[in-house]
Design an enzyme around this catalytic site. Structure first.
Site, short mmCIF file in Angstrom:
data_model
loop_
_atom_site.label_atom_id
_atom_site.label_comp_id
_atom_site.label_asym_id
_atom_site.label_seq_id
_atom_site.Cartn_x
_atom_site.Cartn_y
_atom_site.Cartn_z
N LYS A 73 20.65 29.73 31.36
CA LYS A 73 19.50 28.99 30.87
C LYS A 73 18.22 29.84 30.89
CE LYS A 73 22.53 25.58 30.80
NZ LYS A 73 23.63 25.98 31.69
N TYR A 94 23.78 17.57 36.44
CA TYR A 94 24.45 18.12 35.27
C TYR A 94 25.88 17.60 35.20
CZ TYR A 94 27.04 21.81 32.76
OH TYR A 94 27.87 22.49 31.92
N ASP A 98 19.60 23.19 43.15
CA ASP A 98 19.83 23.75 41.82
C ASP A 98 18.48 23.80 41.13
OD1 ASP A 98 20.37 24.21 39.12
OD2 ASP A 98 22.26 23.10 39.16
N ARG A 145 34.88 44.55 40.40
CA ARG A 145 34.98 43.15 40.84
C ARG A 145 34.18 42.94 42.13
NH1 ARG A 145 38.67 42.19 44.19
NH2 ARG A 145 40.35 43.29 43.11
#
Length: 379
Positions: free
Chosen positions: A194, A98, A169, A46
Site C-alpha cells: 500500500k 481487513y 496494523d 532466503r
C-alpha cells in the site's frame, strides 16, 4: 534526522564498492564463502540479502524501531507472527479489520489459536478482554473499511498492565502520519503493498519492533518457512519510500477536500474520514496522528443497484482492490475486499451495500471531484 530525510537516506547510502548513488539490486540466491562457514554476513537469500537489509534498516528508522523484518506479503508476515505464538494462544482482535486478516484468523489459524473480535474503540470492552490475559491484542487504526480509530496509547498502557503484547496494523496511516511504537505498542505491521511502496507494483509486508525476542522468533520462522521478499521487490519498495513524505501529504490534501465535498452532496448519505470533525474519534485522531491519510468511506443514498451503477460510471477512479498507490482507486467492500466476512457480521459492523471506499490518489483534485460528480449524476 527528520522523516523525509530518513526516508531517502536511511539504508540508502551510496554503494561502498562503486560509489553508485542508487544502491544496487543484489539479484543472487547464494554467496561465496572463503572457507566452510566463513562468509561476509550472507549465506543464502532466503535468510538474508543486502538489498533487503537496506530496506529493513530504512523501515526500522521510519517506525523508530530497533528491528524490522520484511516478507513476501502482509499476510505472510501475519502468518509468521501467529506461528510465533504458543499453540492455543488467546488473541483479541478489532472487529473491523481487513477482510484478508479476518479470513486468515478465522480459517487458517482458527484451529491453532482462540480469536475474539471486539470493538477496540470501546476502552471498557478492551480492558475486560485484557483481564482474561490473552497473548496478544491486534489493532487496526484506522480500521478497514469503517475508519474507526482506537486509542493506541491507552490500549498499549492497559496491555502492558496485563502483560499482553500489543500489535498495530499501521497500513492506512503509514509511518509518516502515525508511529505506534512511540505511543507504546510492542509491534507495528504494514502491508508494504500500500502506501509504503505507493506505486501498485509490489506485494510485500513488514514488521517492526523493539522486542528482540519476538523479532528473533519471527525471523527463525521466516528462514524456516521461506516467505522472504525478493531482492527486486525490496529495491522497488526502497525506491518508493523515497517519496513517501511527499505522497502522504498529497494524498491527505486531496482526501480532505473530497471528503468535505462529499459531505455536502445531496446523493451522499454520510461520509467517514478521520480529518472531519464529524468523525466519532476525531479528537483521538488529532492526538495520535500527525495527519489523516488518503482513505475515505462514504454511503450513497440507495442500495446495491445504485452502488453498482455509480462504480461502473467512474473514469479516473479505477474500480480495483488494494489502496495506497499514486492513482485513485474505488471499491465496494461488501462484494470485494470484505466478501470473506460473513454477511451478518458485515451488517453488524455497518458494511452495507451502499458503502463505497476510496483510496484517494495524488492526481489533480478538481479532476477527481469532477469524475465523482459525473458518476453520481448517473444514479
Amino acid at each position: 534526522m527528520k522523516f523525509a530525510t530518513k526516508a531517502i537516506h536511511s539504508g540508502g547510502e551510496p554503494d561502498k564498492e562503486t560509489g553508485a548513488i542508487m544502491p544496487p539490486i543484489f539479484q543472487t540466491s547464494t554467496y561465496v564463502q572463503s572457507s566452510p562457514g566463513k562468509h561476509k554476513g550472507y549465506e543464502y537469500t532466503r535468510s538474508h540479502n543486502p538489498t533487503r537489509t537496506r530496506l529493513e534498516e530504512n523501515l526500522a528508522a521510519l517506525e523508530q524501531a530497533k528491528y524490522a523484518l520484511v516478507t513476501a506479503s502482509g499476510l505472510s508476515c501475519m502468518s509468521l507472527m501467529m506461528h510465533a505464538l504458543p499453540k492455543g494462544s488467546k488473541i483479541i482482535c478489532g472487529d473491523d479489520v481487513y477482510g484478508g486478516t479476518y479470513r486468515l484468523f478465522t480459517t487458517v489459524f482458527s484451529h491453532l489459536h482462540d480469536f475474539e473480535f471486539i470493538d477496540t474503540t470501546d476502552l471498557k470492552a478492551v480492558e475486560k478482554a485484557l483481564k482474561e490475559k490473552p497473548k496478544m491484542i491486534w489493532l487496526e487504526t484506522p480500521t478497514n473499511p469503517m475508519l474507526k480509530i482506537s486509542d493506541i496509547k491507552k490500549i498499549s498502557e492497559m496491555a502492558k498492565k496485563y502483560k499482553v503484547m500489543s500489535v498495530v496494523d499501521n497500513t492506512f496511516m503509514s509511518p509518516y502520519f502515525q508511529n505506534p511504537l512511540s505511543l507504546g505498542a510492542d509491534v507495528v505491521v504494514h502491508s508494504m503493498t500500500k502506501y509504503i511502496n505507493g506505486h501498485s507494483d509490489v506485494v510485500g509486508g513488514c514488521m517492526m519492533t523493539n522486542n528482540k525476542k519476538f523479532y528473533d522468533a519471527v525471523w527463525v520462522l521466516q528462514n524456516s518457512m521461506g516467505p522472504s521478499q525478493s531482492p527486486f521487490d525490496s529495491w522497488l519498495v526502497l525506491r518508493g519510500i523515497k517519496t513517501l513524505a511527499l505522497r502522504m501529504e498529497a494524498h491527505q490534501k486531496n482526501a480532505l477536500k473530497i471528503a468535505k465535498w462529499l459531505e455536502t452532496h445531496p446523493k451522499i448519505d454520510s461520509v467517514v474520514y478521520p480529518g472531519l470533525k464529524s468523525h466519532p474519534q476525531f479528537k483521538i485522531a488529532k492526538k495520535q496522528m500527525s495527519g489523516f491519510g488518503g482513505m475515505i468511506t462514504f454511503f450513497i443514498k440507495g442500495g446495491l443497484k445504485e452502488s453498482k451503477k455509480f462504480l461502473e460510471k467512474v473514469k479516473l477512479f479505477a474500480l480495483a482492490e488494494s489502496l495506497g498507490g499514486v492513482e485513485s482507486l474505488i471499491e465496494h467492500p461488501a462484494i470485494m475486499t470484505h466478501a470473506s466476512v460473513p454477511k451478518e457480521i458485515r451488517t453488524e459492523l455497518g458494511i452495507h451495500d451502499n458503502l463505497i471506499r476510496l483510496s484517494v490518489g495524488i492526481e489533480d483534485c478538481d479532476d477527481l471531484i469532477q469524475d465523482l460528480e459525473a458518476a453520481l449524476k448517473k444514479i
